[in-house]
Design a protein around this motif. Structure first.
Motif, PDB file in Angstrom:
ATOM      1  N   PRO A   1       0.683  -1.348  -0.352  1.00  6.36           N
ATOM      2  CA  PRO A   1       0.007  -0.269   0.101  1.00  6.36           C
ATOM      3  C   PRO A   1       1.205   1.394  -0.169  1.00  6.36           C
ATOM      4  O   PRO A   1      -0.215   2.785  -0.107  1.00  6.36           O
ATOM      5  CB  PRO A   1      -1.214   0.055   0.764  1.00  6.36           C
ATOM      6  N   GLY A   2       2.267   1.336   0.408  1.00  5.02           N
ATOM      7  CA  GLY A   2       3.481   2.020   0.562  1.00  5.02           C
ATOM      8  C   GLY A   2       3.686   2.425  -0.536  1.00  5.02           C
ATOM      9  O   GLY A   2       4.376   3.802  -1.363  1.00  5.02           O
ATOM     10  N   LEU A   3       3.545   2.484  -1.967  1.00  8.65           N
ATOM     11  CA  LEU A   3       4.554   1.504  -3.193  1.00  8.65           C
ATOM     12  C   LEU A   3       4.377   3.811  -4.052  1.00  8.65           C
ATOM     13  O   LEU A   3       2.812   3.227  -4.102  1.00  8.65           O
ATOM     14  CB  LEU A   3       4.107   0.893  -4.284  1.00  8.65           C
ATOM     15  N   SER A   4       5.722   3.457  -4.649  1.00  9.36           N
ATOM     16  CA  SER A   4       5.016   5.139  -5.146  1.00  9.36           C
ATOM     17  C   SER A   4       5.468   4.541  -6.509  1.00  9.36           C
ATOM     18  O   SER A   4       6.825   4.717  -6.726  1.00  9.36           O
ATOM     19  CB  SER A   4       5.276   6.038  -4.536  1.00  9.36           C
ATOM     20  N   LEU A   5       4.879   4.996  -7.338  1.00 10.20           N
ATOM     21  CA  LEU A   5       5.261   5.167  -8.830  1.00 10.20           C
ATOM     22  C   LEU A   5       5.890   6.280  -9.271  1.00 10.20           C
ATOM     23  O   LEU A   5       5.525   7.218  -9.301  1.00 10.20           O
ATOM     24  CB  LEU A   5       4.439   4.850 -10.102  1.00 10.20           C
ATOM     25  N   PRO A   6       7.195   6.204 -10.292  1.00 12.93           N
ATOM     26  CA  PRO A   6       8.012   7.221 -11.008  1.00 12.93           C
ATOM     27  C   PRO A   6       7.032   6.840 -12.189  1.00 12.93           C
ATOM     28  O   PRO A   6       5.491   6.563 -12.410  1.00 12.93           O
ATOM     29  CB  PRO A   6       9.233   7.297 -11.692  1.00 12.93           C
ATOM     30  N   HIS A   7       6.806   8.337 -12.477  1.00 20.70           N
ATOM     31  CA  HIS A   7       6.218   9.097 -13.749  1.00 20.70           C
ATOM     32  C   HIS A   7       4.719   8.735 -14.299  1.00 20.70           C
ATOM     33  O   HIS A   7       3.824   9.142 -14.897  1.00 20.70           O
ATOM     34  CB  HIS A   7       6.408   8.537 -15.067  1.00 20.70           C
ATOM     35  N   THR A   8       4.411   9.540 -12.758  1.00 20.43           N
ATOM     36  CA  THR A   8       2.633   9.125 -12.715  1.00 20.43           C
ATOM     37  C   THR A   8       1.921  10.506 -13.592  1.00 20.43           C
ATOM     38  O   THR A   8       0.775   9.872 -13.364  1.00 20.43           O
ATOM     39  CB  THR A   8       2.031   9.419 -11.466  1.00 20.43           C
ATOM     40  N   GLU A   9       2.458  11.111 -14.272  1.00 21.36           N
ATOM     41  CA  GLU A   9       1.871  11.714 -14.699  1.00 21.36           C
ATOM     42  C   GLU A   9       1.556  11.375 -16.205  1.00 21.36           C
ATOM     43  O   GLU A   9       1.037  11.652 -17.151  1.00 21.36           O
ATOM     44  CB  GLU A   9       2.538  13.056 -15.249  1.00 21.36           C
TER      45      GLU A   9
ATOM     46  N   SER B   1      -0.548  -1.098 -17.393  1.00 21.78           N
ATOM     47  CA  SER B   1       0.353  -1.918 -18.108  1.00 21.78           C
ATOM     48  C   SER B   1       0.106  -0.520 -19.823  1.00 21.78           C
ATOM     49  O   SER B   1       1.804  -0.178 -20.312  1.00 21.78           O
ATOM     50  CB  SER B   1      -0.987  -2.445 -19.460  1.00 21.78           C
ATOM     51  N   GLN B   2      -0.755  -0.062 -19.255  1.00 21.04           N
ATOM     52  CA  GLN B   2      -0.375   1.211 -20.477  1.00 21.04           C
ATOM     53  C   GLN B   2       0.591   2.574 -19.808  1.00 21.04           C
ATOM     54  O   GLN B   2       1.306   3.224 -20.291  1.00 21.04           O
ATOM     55  CB  GLN B   2      -2.053   1.520 -20.055  1.00 21.04           C
ATOM     56  N   TRP B   3       0.506   2.449 -18.622  1.00 19.14           N
ATOM     57  CA  TRP B   3       1.532   3.381 -17.361  1.00 19.14           C
ATOM     58  C   TRP B   3       2.961   2.180 -18.384  1.00 19.14           C
ATOM     59  O   TRP B   3       3.957   3.472 -18.132  1.00 19.14           O
ATOM     60  CB  TRP B   3       1.896   3.699 -16.280  1.00 19.14           C
ATOM     61  N   VAL B   4       2.918   1.373 -17.960  1.00 18.25           N
ATOM     62  CA  VAL B   4       4.430   0.672 -18.685  1.00 18.25           C
ATOM     63  C   VAL B   4       5.313   1.038 -19.686  1.00 18.25           C
ATOM     64  O   VAL B   4       5.955   1.432 -20.399  1.00 18.25           O
ATOM     65  CB  VAL B   4       4.420  -0.325 -18.383  1.00 18.25           C
ATOM     66  N   HIS B   5       3.766   1.084 -20.854  1.00 19.27           N
ATOM     67  CA  HIS B   5       3.562   1.046 -22.053  1.00 19.27           C
ATOM     68  C   HIS B   5       4.443   2.432 -22.485  1.00 19.27           C
ATOM     69  O   HIS B   5       5.193   2.935 -23.610  1.00 19.27           O
ATOM     70  CB  HIS B   5       2.823   0.741 -23.050  1.00 19.27           C
ATOM     71  N   ALA B   6       3.937   3.250 -21.962  1.00 20.39           N
ATOM     72  CA  ALA B   6       3.937   4.880 -22.021  1.00 20.39           C
ATOM     73  C   ALA B   6       5.101   5.255 -20.865  1.00 20.39           C
ATOM     74  O   ALA B   6       6.271   5.961 -21.686  1.00 20.39           O
ATOM     75  CB  ALA B   6       3.337   6.089 -20.822  1.00 20.39           C
ATOM     76  N   CYS B   7       6.067   4.434 -20.361  1.00 26.27           N
ATOM     77  CA  CYS B   7       7.350   4.924 -19.789  1.00 26.27           C
ATOM     78  C   CYS B   7       8.361   4.302 -20.909  1.00 26.27           C
ATOM     79  O   CYS B   7       9.659   4.902 -21.062  1.00 26.27           O
ATOM     80  CB  CYS B   7       7.390   3.885 -18.278  1.00 26.27           C
ATOM     81  N   ASP B   8       7.732   3.010 -21.311  1.00 28.79           N
ATOM     82  CA  ASP B   8       8.727   2.251 -22.848  1.00 28.79           C
ATOM     83  C   ASP B   8       9.494   3.709 -23.579  1.00 28.79           C
ATOM     84  O   ASP B   8      10.022   3.464 -24.023  1.00 28.79           O
ATOM     85  CB  ASP B   8       8.025   1.223 -22.885  1.00 28.79           C
TER      86      ASP B   8
ATOM     87  N   ASP C   1      13.729   0.817 -15.587  1.00 29.57           N
ATOM     88  CA  ASP C   1      13.670  -1.082 -15.844  1.00 29.57           C
ATOM     89  C   ASP C   1      13.880  -1.694 -14.979  1.00 29.57           C
ATOM     90  O   ASP C   1      12.981  -2.647 -14.784  1.00 29.57           O
ATOM     91  CB  ASP C   1      14.493  -1.240 -17.197  1.00 29.57           C
ATOM     92  N   SER C   2      15.076  -1.702 -14.289  1.00 29.04           N
ATOM     93  CA  SER C   2      14.894  -2.662 -12.503  1.00 29.04           C
ATOM     94  C   SER C   2      13.038  -2.317 -12.553  1.00 29.04           C
ATOM     95  O   SER C   2      13.277  -3.719 -11.289  1.00 29.04           O
ATOM     96  CB  SER C   2      15.964  -2.789 -11.942  1.00 29.04           C
ATOM     97  N   PHE C   3      13.589  -1.636 -11.892  1.00 25.48           N
ATOM     98  CA  PHE C   3      11.728  -0.894 -11.149  1.00 25.48           C
ATOM     99  C   PHE C   3      10.580  -1.116 -11.376  1.00 25.48           C
ATOM    100  O   PHE C   3      10.212  -2.463 -10.892  1.00 25.48           O
ATOM    101  CB  PHE C   3      11.522   0.083 -10.826  1.00 25.48           C
ATOM    102  N   ILE C   4      10.405  -1.839 -13.248  1.00 19.47           N
ATOM    103  CA  ILE C   4       9.745  -2.095 -13.518  1.00 19.47           C
ATOM    104  C   ILE C   4       9.545  -3.685 -13.342  1.00 19.47           C
ATOM    105  O   ILE C   4       8.727  -4.371 -13.136  1.00 19.47           O
ATOM    106  CB  ILE C   4       9.464  -1.686 -14.887  1.00 19.47           C
ATOM    107  N   ASP C   5      10.472  -4.447 -13.507  1.00 19.13           N
ATOM    108  CA  ASP C   5      10.998  -5.704 -13.649  1.00 19.13           C
ATOM    109  C   ASP C   5      10.564  -6.409 -11.817  1.00 19.13           C
ATOM    110  O   ASP C   5      10.215  -7.435 -12.348  1.00 19.13           O
ATOM    111  CB  ASP C   5      12.314  -6.583 -13.639  1.00 19.13           C
ATOM    112  N   GLN C   6      11.126  -5.584 -10.933  1.00 21.72           N
ATOM    113  CA  GLN C   6      10.932  -5.989  -9.853  1.00 21.72           C
ATOM    114  C   GLN C   6       9.375  -5.938  -9.076  1.00 21.72           C
ATOM    115  O   GLN C   6       9.327  -6.187  -8.721  1.00 21.72           O
ATOM    116  CB  GLN C   6      11.821  -5.290  -9.016  1.00 21.72           C
ATOM    117  N   LEU C   7       8.859  -4.913  -9.682  1.00 19.88           N
ATOM    118  CA  LEU C   7       7.583  -5.247  -9.019  1.00 19.88           C
ATOM    119  C   LEU C   7       6.601  -5.954 -10.071  1.00 19.88           C
ATOM    120  O   LEU C   7       5.523  -5.992  -9.296  1.00 19.88           O
ATOM    121  CB  LEU C   7       6.733  -3.680 -10.421  1.00 19.88           C
ATOM    122  N   TYR C   8       6.672  -6.156 -11.194  1.00 24.48           N
ATOM    123  CA  TYR C   8       5.669  -7.483 -11.916  1.00 24.48           C
ATOM    124  C   TYR C   8       6.684  -8.526 -11.247  1.00 24.48           C
ATOM    125  O   TYR C   8       5.569  -9.754 -11.106  1.00 24.48           O
ATOM    126  CB  TYR C   8       6.129  -7.684 -13.781  1.00 24.48           C
TER     127      TYR C   8
END
Length: 420
Positions: free
Chosen positions: A90-98, A261-268, A281-288
């Motif tokens: 519940p405390g997770l923060s995503l980068p690039h939330t915009e 998934s849409q946020w991940v594609h936008a990050c790519d 990429d390391s953050f997203i890999d760990q998240l999944y």
């Protein structure tokens, strides 16, 4: 004035673009109809974008708190909220939330039953098409309401991984109930592929398990109590209900939406330094990895819909096109996987990539058991001599599939759920 079939097709697609690009033709009594190119189509082109006649989120998916717009199935959770729930953090923060396109400030609830929509436009569209006939008002949470009894019965018969929903049938009924031109809507629904009586029973068996005869009878009784309408009396008879059930089981196209998934594609697509890219990429890999550990494979808001044009596409093990849902809603994009010549049939695959790489024997087994036909595409014809040959991995997967089916959970679903 009664609406024409062409007028109703414009409900689903931009007819000015579609009619110059593709056409539906009758092929033969075995294959039925098919979709054909009227002009040259390049690899990567979007052939058409289609809205379903009706769609519905799967009932277990909704029960497990996957929040989707009641009309267009777009994910209602922000990417960050979605990631927090799926990862159990519940405390997770995503980068690039915009980069997240979900706008909670636009969400609206039905004033009577409080089901949620992504926008006022979707709330109004649902009310205009079917929701007034299905709205439970203050009885939304009443377990004794006939519609809730129908939902509970369905959940007790059809477990995840879900491949269909009784509520898709309910929305078909509600749409006709509310329609000014009821006959036109009925004709549209009858355009979908129909089955012989023995095939209808096979589909019911596939969706409901060994006790499907008793389950069908119970569902028909509950369906009639909840939704009966004189204009549709044939859908409430045992034979008519079975045919309607098979229509949805045969033609329903899986829909998957995901704000994460849409946020991940936008990050790519972000332009980053090599160090920033490596960190992201390391953050997203760990998240999944965290999500897989906490939630498993069920990541999307999932449902199914009836797509009038896409349902005309036949199967091939070497498909010319594929369906996807890149807008995080129920709009289906059919895209070309290779160049397509004028007059050429546009086939999709009912199998996923891994299944298409299996032996001819294994592919035919999946198609025969799940879709009730024998494939005669060029790939299968060229490999017909290999029909009795299976690899050890194929045998192992088929053994797993047989065990899953014995439990009423197919590992090769009747419906393919696609996301971005």
């Amino acid at each position: 004035m009664a609406a024409s079939q062409d007028d109703m097709l414009s409900f689903c697609v931009d007819t000015t673009k579609v009619c110059s690009c593709v056409e539906v033709r009758f092929i033969d009594k075995v294959k039925g109809k098919g979709l054909f190119a009227k002009k040259a189509i390049k690899k990567g082109d979007t052939i058409f974008v289609e809205r379903p006649l009706v769609s519905s989120q799967f009932l277990w998916n909704s029960q497990y708190k996957y929040k989707a717009c009641e009309y267009c199935l777009s994910a209602l959770e922000t990417a960050e909220d979605n990631a927090r729930r799926l990862s159990g953090n519940p405390g997770l923060s995503l980068p690039h939330t915009e980069l997240c396109k979900v706008r909670p400030e636009l969400h609206q609830a039905c004033p009577q039953c409080q089901v949620m929509y992504c926008s006022n436009e979707c709330r109004q569209a649902a009310a205009d098409q079917y929701h007034r006939a299905l709205c439970l008002g203050h009885s939304q949470e009443d377990p004794d309401h006939p519609v809730n009894k129908l939902k509970d019965a369905w959940r007790s018969m059809h477990y995840p991984p879900e491949t269909s929903s009784i509520m898709l049938m309910a929305r078909m009924v509600a749409t006709v109930k509310q329609a000014q031109d009821k006959c036109c809507w009925q004709k549209l629904f009858f355009q979908f592929c129909s089955r012989a009586a023995n095939e209808e029973e096979e589909i019911a068996h596939k969706l409901l398990g060994e006790k499907f005869q008793g389950h069908l009878t119970l569902l028909q009784t509950l369906f009639t109590t909840a939704l009966y309408d004189d204009h549709l009396n044939m859908w409430f008879t045992p034979e008519g209900f079975r045919s309607l059930f098979a229509l949805v089981g045969t033609n329903g196209q899986g829909i998957g939406t995901s704000s994460l998934s849409q946020w991940v594609h936008a990050c790519d697509a972000l332009e980053l330094t090599s160090q920033q890219r490596e960190q992201l990429d390391s953050f997203i890999d760990q998240l999944y990895k965290d999500i897989e550990k906490e939630t498993g494979d069920f990541l999307n808001c999932e449902g199914s819909g009836l797509f009038l044009l896409q349902s005309s596409c036949n199967h091939s093990c070497i498909p010319k096109a594929e369906a996807s849902f890149p807008n995080n809603n129920f709009l289906l994009h059919l895209s070309a996987l290779s160049d397509i010549s004028p007059g050429e049939e546009i086939c999709i695959s009912y199998l996923d990539c891994c299944q298409r790489d299996r032996s001819c024997h294994s592919r035919q087994k999946i198609l025969r058991e799940n879709y009730l036909f024998v494939c005669s595409c060029p790939k299968c014809v060229s490999q017909m001599d290999e029909l009795d040959l299976t690899s050890s991995s194929d045998d192992m997967e088929e053994e797993i599939t047989d065990k899953d089916n014995a439990l009423g959970q197919s590992s090769s679903d009747n419906i393919k759920v696609c996301t971005v």
